[in-house]
Scaffold this motif. Structure first.
Motif, PDB file in Angstrom:
ATOM      1  N   LYS A 201       1.530  97.726 -14.801  1.00 26.85           N
ATOM      2  CA  LYS A 201       2.244  97.399 -13.565  1.00 26.85           C
ATOM      3  C   LYS A 201       1.274  96.921 -12.502  1.00 26.85           C
ATOM      4  O   LYS A 201       1.539  95.935 -11.792  1.00 26.85           O
ATOM      5  N   GLN A 202       0.144  97.609 -12.368  1.00 24.38           N
ATOM      6  CA  GLN A 202      -0.834  97.235 -11.354  1.00 24.38           C
ATOM      7  C   GLN A 202      -1.469  95.872 -11.648  1.00 24.38           C
ATOM      8  O   GLN A 202      -1.685  95.061 -10.738  1.00 24.38           O
TER       9      GLN A 202
ATOM     10  N   GLU B 136       1.395 102.267 -16.328  1.00 21.34           N
ATOM     11  CA  GLU B 136       1.071 102.197 -14.906  1.00 21.34           C
ATOM     12  C   GLU B 136      -0.016 101.147 -14.661  1.00 21.34           C
ATOM     13  O   GLU B 136       0.032 100.405 -13.669  1.00 21.34           O
TER      14      GLU B 136
END
Length: 379
Positions: A364-365, A361
Motif C-alpha cells: 500500500k505504501q 501494508e
C-alpha cells in the motif's frame, strides 16, 4: 497518461526481466500506458552474447591456462547448447510480454524521446545505480536526458550495497545526479537511510516491483517446463554454494521430496539428477510455483518464493546482502536467512498470513508513493 520505464530489462537474468515485467504490469493495472525504454548499452548487452561468454572463459588464460581451458571445455560440452536455448527464450519473453520502444543506443536517441509525449519517466528497479555494474554511473538511469517539465521518478532503484557509494568521487557524483529526480524511492532501507543521512535529499524505501503483484498476475506468463515424478525442492543459485545442496538434501529427506536444480549461471552445470539449464523466465515461474520448497541465494528467487507462498531458505552471499536482509526483516521472515554463522537452519512450515499482512501494508505504501509521484493521487 504515458510513462517510460528505464531499467535493466535486456539481461539474460530472471530477476531483471521479471521486475521489468512487474513494473509495467502494475502500471497497466492502473490504466496507464507505458513503454520499456529499450535502452541497451552495447557494452552491457555483449556480456550475454554466446561468443563473448566463450571468450570470457579464457579471461585468465595467460596466468592459468589449464583452468581456463577446462572452463571453456566444460561450457562447450555441458551448457553452451542450453544457454543458447535459454537466450532465445528470454528474447521471446521480451518480445511477447513487454511493450518496448525501438532499440536505443546513445544519448541523442534518448533526447528524441522528449518529443514522444511521455508524461513521466520511471527509473528502476534493479541495480541501475551500481557503478560496479555500469562501470561508472550511467546518467541515463538518472533521467539526465529528460526535459525539466517531465516528471522524473526513481522507483525501487538500487546501488547494490552502499559501500560502493562511500568512495568520495562516487558519493559526490551520486548526489548531484539524484537532484534530477522529482521523487525518489529506493529498494533498500539502508540506501534510503544513506541518502537522507548524507544529503538533504528525501528518499524512501519501496518494494521491489515483483512484490507489487499478486501471484495471479503472473499466471498468464507462467508455463510448465517439464513434469517431474515427485514433488520437489527447487534449488536456484546465482553462484554455487555448497550449503544450498546440504539444505536441499535435508529438506528432501525430511519431506520425502526430489531435488530439482535450475541453472542460474552458464559456466557450471549442477550435478543433480533433475537439472534445468535452459529455462526461460516463464519456466522459472512455473518451477517456483510448483515447488514444495525453495532454496536460493537469489534476491528475486526470494521475492518470488514469497509471492507464491513457498517454504524457503535464502543463503546470503559474500556481498550485496542488504536487499535480502532488509526485505525479510521487514516482514519478519529473517529466520529463513542462512549464513556461515547459523547454528541451526529453520526449514519448518511458514505460516504466511502474518507475513503477508505486513507485506500488504508495504504494498500500500509503495503503491501510494508511485501513484502520487506520477500524479494519480494527491495523498
Amino acid at each position: 497518461m504515458k510513462i517510460g520505464i528505464l531499467t535493466f530489462h535486456y539481461a539474460i537474468n530472471y530477476g531483471a526481466v521479471l521486475q521489468a515485467y512487474a513494473t509495467q504490469k502494475w502500471l497497466m493495472k492502473q490504466g496507464i500506458e507505458s513503454h520499456i525504454i529499450n535502452y541497451v548499452p552495447e557494452e552491457q548487452e555483449s556480456k550475454y552474447q554466446p561468443e563473448i561468454i566463450k571468450k570470457n572463459c579464457l579471461v585468465d588464460f595467460k596466468t592459468n591456462p589449464l583452468r581456463s581451458a577446462a572452463r571453456l571445455v566444460r561450457y562447450k560440452l555441458l551448457t553452451e547448447r542450453e544457454y543458447v536455448e535459454k537466450s532465445n527464450k528470454f528474447k521471446y519473453f521480451l518480445e511477447n510480454n513487454l511493450r518496448m520502444t525501438h532499440v536505443i543506443r546513445n544519448r541523442e536517441e534518448l533526447i528524441h524521446l522528449n518529443e514522444d509525449g511521455y508524461d513521466a519517466f520511471i527509473c528502476g528497479s534493479d541495480q541501475i545505480w551500481n557503478p560496479e555494474i555500469t562501470k561508472e554511473f550511467d546518467k541515463t538511469y538518472f533521467c539526465e536526458f529528460v526535459k525539466a517539465n517531465t516528471r522524473r521518478i526513481a522507483y525501487a532503484a538500487s546501488a547494490g550495497d552502499t559501500s560502493v557509494l562511500n568512495r568520495l568521487e562516487n558519493k559526490e557524483q551520486f548526489f548531484r545526479l539524484l537532484n534530477n529526480f522529482n521523487s525518489i524511492g529506493v529498494r533498500e532501507q539502508s540506501l534510503a537511510d544513506f541518502i537522507v543521512e548524507e544529503s538533504d535529499i528525501n528518499a524512501i524505501a519501496t518494494l521491489d516491483p515483483t512484490l507489487l503483484l499478486e501471484k495471479d498476475d503472473y499466471e498468464g506468463i507462467t508455463t510448465n517446463q517439464k513434469h517431474f515424478d515427485k514433488e520437489y525442492v527447487l534449488v536456484y543459485q546465482l553462484a554455487r554454494n555448497p550449503q544450498a545442496k546440504d539444505i536441499a538434501m535435508k529438506v528432501a529427506k525430511d519431506r520425502n521430496l526430489d531435488i530439482v536444480e535450475v541453472c542460474g549461471t552458464f559456466y557450471n552445470k549442477p550435478h543433480s539428477k533433475n537439472v534445468v539449464c535452459n529455462a526461460g523466465p516463464s519456466e522459472l515461474l512455473g518451477l517456483i510455483r510448483d515447488a514444495s520448497y525453495v532454496v536460493t541465494n537469489s534476491f528475486h528467487g526470494t521475492t518470488l518464493s514469497i509471492v507464491f507462498q513457498k517454504d524457503f531458505n535464502t543463503i546470503l552471499s559474500k556481498k550485496r546482502n542488504s536487499r535480502i536482509v532488509d526485505l525479510l526483516e521487514s516482514i519478519k521472515l529473517e529466520n529463513r536467512i542462512v549464513n556461515v554463522d547459523n547454528d541451526s537452519i529453520d526449514t519448518g512450515i511458514i505460516e504466511y498470513p502474518v507475513h503477508l499482512e505486513l507485506l500488504e501494508e508495504m504494498k500500500k505504501q509503495s503503491s501510494k508513493f508511485l501513484r502520487k509521484s506520477i500524479g494519480l493521487s494527491n495523498e
